[in-house]
Design a protein around this motif. Structure first.
Motif, PDB file in Angstrom:
ATOM      1  N   PRO A 280       0.791  -1.180   0.046  1.00  0.00           N
ATOM      2  CA  PRO A 280      -0.024   0.215   0.029  1.00  0.00           C
ATOM      3  C   PRO A 280       0.670   1.316   0.037  1.00  0.00           C
ATOM      4  O   PRO A 280       1.893   1.186   0.673  1.00  0.00           O
ATOM      5  N   GLY A 281       0.412   2.098  -0.912  1.00  0.00           N
ATOM      6  CA  GLY A 281       1.250   3.159  -1.066  1.00  0.00           C
ATOM      7  C   GLY A 281       2.384   3.561  -1.829  1.00  0.00           C
ATOM      8  O   GLY A 281       2.783   4.618  -2.463  1.00  0.00           O
ATOM      9  N   ASP A 282       2.489   2.532  -2.600  1.00  0.00           N
ATOM     10  CA  ASP A 282       3.634   2.225  -3.545  1.00  0.00           C
ATOM     11  C   ASP A 282       3.294   2.899  -4.829  1.00  0.00           C
ATOM     12  O   ASP A 282       2.062   3.081  -5.173  1.00  0.00           O
ATOM     13  N   GLN A 283       3.989   3.432  -5.567  1.00  0.00           N
ATOM     14  CA  GLN A 283       3.822   4.054  -6.859  1.00  0.00           C
ATOM     15  C   GLN A 283       4.556   3.372  -7.938  1.00  0.00           C
ATOM     16  O   GLN A 283       5.648   3.139  -7.877  1.00  0.00           O
ATOM     17  N   ILE A 284       3.678   3.051  -8.922  1.00  0.00           N
ATOM     18  CA  ILE A 284       4.115   2.258 -10.157  1.00  0.00           C
ATOM     19  C   ILE A 284       3.944   3.155 -11.352  1.00  0.00           C
ATOM     20  O   ILE A 284       2.750   3.622 -11.637  1.00  0.00           O
ATOM     21  N   ILE A 285       5.106   3.347 -11.902  1.00  0.00           N
ATOM     22  CA  ILE A 285       5.009   4.290 -13.192  1.00  0.00           C
ATOM     23  C   ILE A 285       5.487   3.552 -14.384  1.00  0.00           C
ATOM     24  O   ILE A 285       6.300   2.673 -14.476  1.00  0.00           O
ATOM     25  N   GLY A 286       4.607   3.653 -15.308  1.00  0.00           N
ATOM     26  CA  GLY A 286       4.825   2.566 -16.559  1.00  0.00           C
ATOM     27  C   GLY A 286       3.824   2.860 -17.576  1.00  0.00           C
ATOM     28  O   GLY A 286       2.666   3.595 -17.328  1.00  0.00           O
ATOM     29  N   SER A 287       3.662   1.761 -18.566  1.00  0.00           N
ATOM     30  CA  SER A 287       2.529   1.678 -19.428  1.00  0.00           C
ATOM     31  C   SER A 287       2.298   0.172 -19.107  1.00  0.00           C
ATOM     32  O   SER A 287       2.652  -0.837 -20.016  1.00  0.00           O
ATOM     33  N   LEU A 288       1.464  -0.204 -18.252  1.00  0.00           N
ATOM     34  CA  LEU A 288       1.103  -1.739 -17.955  1.00  0.00           C
ATOM     35  C   LEU A 288      -0.267  -2.001 -18.538  1.00  0.00           C
ATOM     36  O   LEU A 288      -1.156  -1.184 -18.885  1.00  0.00           O
TER      37      LEU A 288
ATOM     38  N   VAL B  78      -2.277  -3.451  -9.345  1.00  0.00           N
ATOM     39  CA  VAL B  78      -1.564  -2.309  -8.534  1.00  0.00           C
ATOM     40  C   VAL B  78      -2.476  -1.714  -7.696  1.00  0.00           C
ATOM     41  O   VAL B  78      -2.327  -1.465  -6.545  1.00  0.00           O
ATOM     42  N   CYS B  79      -3.572  -1.125  -8.359  1.00  0.00           N
ATOM     43  CA  CYS B  79      -4.598  -0.492  -7.530  1.00  0.00           C
ATOM     44  C   CYS B  79      -5.329  -1.313  -6.612  1.00  0.00           C
ATOM     45  O   CYS B  79      -5.453  -0.657  -5.203  1.00  0.00           O
TER      46      CYS B  79
ATOM     47  N   TYR C 297      -1.024   4.078  -9.550  1.00  0.00           N
ATOM     48  CA  TYR C 297      -0.717   3.771 -10.836  1.00  0.00           C
ATOM     49  C   TYR C 297      -0.627   5.137 -11.691  1.00  0.00           C
ATOM     50  O   TYR C 297      -1.384   5.662 -11.683  1.00  0.00           O
ATOM     51  N   LEU C 298       0.545   5.144 -12.116  1.00  0.00           N
ATOM     52  CA  LEU C 298       0.976   6.613 -12.863  1.00  0.00           C
ATOM     53  C   LEU C 298       1.314   6.036 -14.312  1.00  0.00           C
ATOM     54  O   LEU C 298       2.585   5.455 -14.625  1.00  0.00           O
ATOM     55  N   HIS C 299       0.431   6.382 -15.299  1.00  0.00           N
ATOM     56  CA  HIS C 299       0.653   5.747 -16.463  1.00  0.00           C
ATOM     57  C   HIS C 299       1.488   6.850 -17.268  1.00  0.00           C
ATOM     58  O   HIS C 299       1.335   8.022 -17.466  1.00  0.00           O
TER      59      HIS C 299
END
Length: 102
Positions: free
Chosen positions: A37-45, A53-54, A60-62
């Motif tokens: 919880p709270g991790d940020q995942i950046i990419g184009s998943l 992730v959510c 999730y940062l696209h």
């Protein structure tokens, strides 16, 4: 909280760091089991991984691009990514569980 940048594309990596993106780890493939919880995942998943992730409490940062058809499937340079409006946009994606008969 950890920040992961998920990419296997050198141009995306170069663009992110030229833009000053600060991350804890760059990974070519995301193992959803590591997300806290709270991790940020950046990419184009793919949408199913973004949803996981959510669901796990991550953000999730696209990495979004306005990519013309002639550049699809190409490795992009920093300049091409900027021309295509590269930006990071947050999304909340949740699966909708459907039951038979719904």
């Amino acid at each position: 909280m950890s920040i992961y940048f998920v990419t296997r594309h050198p141009g995306a990596y170069d663009w992110a760091f030229a833009e000053g993106l600060q991350v804890d780890a760059v990974v070519a493939h995301l193992d959803p089991a590591i997300i806290q919880p709270g991790d940020q995942i950046i990419g184009s998943l793919p949408v199913n991984l973004a949803a996981e992730v959510c669901t796990r409490g991550g953000r999730y940062l696209h990495l979004s691009l306005d990519l013309p058809p002639d550049l699809r499937g190409e490795e992009l340079s920093i300049e091409q990514m900027r021309t295509c409006g590269a930006r990071i946009e947050e999304y909340r994606i949740l699966p909708v569980n459907r039951h038979e008969g719904d």
